[in-house]
Enzyme design. Structure first.
Site, PDB file in Angstrom:
ATOM      1  N   HIS A 151       0.837  -1.208   0.000  1.00 29.62           N
ATOM      2  CA  HIS A 151       0.000   0.000   0.000  1.00 29.62           C
ATOM      3  C   HIS A 151       0.873   1.259   0.000  1.00 29.62           C
ATOM      4  CE1 HIS A 151      -3.278  -2.750   1.113  1.00 29.62           C
ATOM      5  NE2 HIS A 151      -2.417  -3.255   1.975  1.00 29.62           N
ATOM      6  N   SER A 281      16.281  20.092 -15.629  1.00 30.56           N
ATOM      7  CA  SER A 281      15.137  21.000 -15.724  1.00 30.56           C
ATOM      8  C   SER A 281      15.620  22.323 -16.289  1.00 30.56           C
ATOM      9  CB  SER A 281      14.505  21.211 -14.345  1.00 30.56           C
ATOM     10  OG  SER A 281      13.607  22.304 -14.354  1.00 30.56           O
TER      11      SER A 281
END
Length: 351
Positions: A151, A281
């Site tokens: 999970h 970036s």
């Protein structure tokens, strides 16, 4: 050319090897090989075809006169008959026996099967390479502890190598599916307009025993073990569905692999390759974005959705054939293979 659309699949992602398999050269050279195989079969079964005509066809099997075919197609609006004409221009002695007794699907559909078979072989080679590299990675880090997640919450420990075997196992399932489909690929053969071989009944004066030899002989000459035993004018479009589903399965495995890498890179546990001069970036050059894994995920989603095209197409075919499959499969099958080719190259690079 900068004034018209170019596919990113060929410009950015797919290898030269996969691009060649779906190239005009591969397509039209295969058409000519099929015409030679048909003519040889008809000669060997007793039709009035000479070895001189066969030799002439073979002499021009590779040098496609595209200019003649394109000019002819503008006049007759039929791609197959345009190439029959162009081949005949190069082979004046044999022009009367090119495509004898066949339909357009003889070259079109058999070529599609041959092209998909070759593309599956290349895909298998790359998939095996990814599995082999994952095996080396898993073995190298089999004892390196890491936190397991269920999970996406911290769970019991596992190892880096053990986690890699999860990715490897899914690719192995894909390999099993690929082998099954690849080993089952058969040619259409030459079955005529509705799958009854009516034109050959006329050519061979109703000799069923001779006609039954045509498909097996063509298959052998083209490197296949057999042809599909029955068909309409085309091979069943279910074949395209099976092939596309194999690609979608590989894409699903690659997507899961790339998602895990992206999450692990966020946790600073693993990191995909980052080149020395690579910019992360435009605004934050120091960033190390998992761009390869993101690209894997992006292309994989495309392949998974692309599998719907052949499925819907096969479901909506009418009786012995309909032509609404053609434009769709010209896009869905090549682009599915080109995309999965890029996915597997990226997976190998990341591993």
């Amino acid at each position: 050319m900068t004034d018209r659309y170019q596919s990113p699949l060929s410009e950015r992602y797919a290898s030269k090897e996969m691009q060649y398999i779906f190239s005009p050269d591969m397509k039209f050279r295969t058409w000519r090989k099929l015409w030679i195989a048909l003519a040889e079969t008809e000669m060997e079964l007793g039709l009035n075809i000479t070895q001189e005509q066969i030799d002439e066809l073979k002499a021009h099997a590779q040098d496609i006169n595209y200019d003649v075919a394109l000019k002819r197609e503008k006049e007759v609006r039929h791609d197959v008959m345009s190439h029959v004409y162009a081949y005949g221009v190069q082979c004046p002695k044999a022009k009367g026996i090119i495509h004898l007794g066949a339909t357009s699907c003889y070259v079109g559909d058999n070529t599609d099967i041959i092209v998909m078979t070759e593309a599956l072989k290349l895909t298998k080679k790359k998939l095996v390479n990814v599995i082999a590299e994952l095996k080396r990675f898993a073995d190298r880090y089999k004892a390196l502890p890491t936190l397991g997640f269920t999970h996406f919450q911290p769970a019991q420990p596992t190892t880096v190598g053990k986690r890699a075997t999860l990715w490897m196992q899914e690719f192995l399932l894909d390999l099993e599916d690929l082998d099954y489909v690849l080993n089952g690929m058969k040619l259409l053969g030459s079955k005529g307009t509705t799958g009854t071989q009516a034109s050959f009944l006329e050519l061979f004066n109703g000799d069923h025993e001779t006609i039954d030899k045509i498909d097996p002989m063509i298959a052998e000459k083209m490197g296949f073990s057999s042809c599909y035993p029955v068909s309409g004018q085309t091979y069943s479009r279910k074949v395209d569905t099976r092939v596309a589903n194999v690609l979608a399965g590989i894409a699903a495995s690659a997507h899961k692999f790339s998602n895990d890498i992206r999450l692990l890179q966020h946790l600073k546990e693993v990191e995909e390759p980052f080149e020395k001069s690579q910019i992360g970036s435009s605004a934050m050059a120091y960033k190390r974005n998992p761009m390869r894994s993101e690209r894997i995920a992006s292309l994989s989603r495309y392949v998974m959705i692309d599998a719907l095209n052949p499925a819907i197409t096969s479901a909506t075919q009418w009786f012995e054939r309909t032509l609404d499959d053609s434009a769709n499969k010209r896009l869905s099958i090549p682009e599915g293979f080109l995309a999965i080719d890029g996915v597997l190259d990226l997976c190998l690079n990341v591993v």
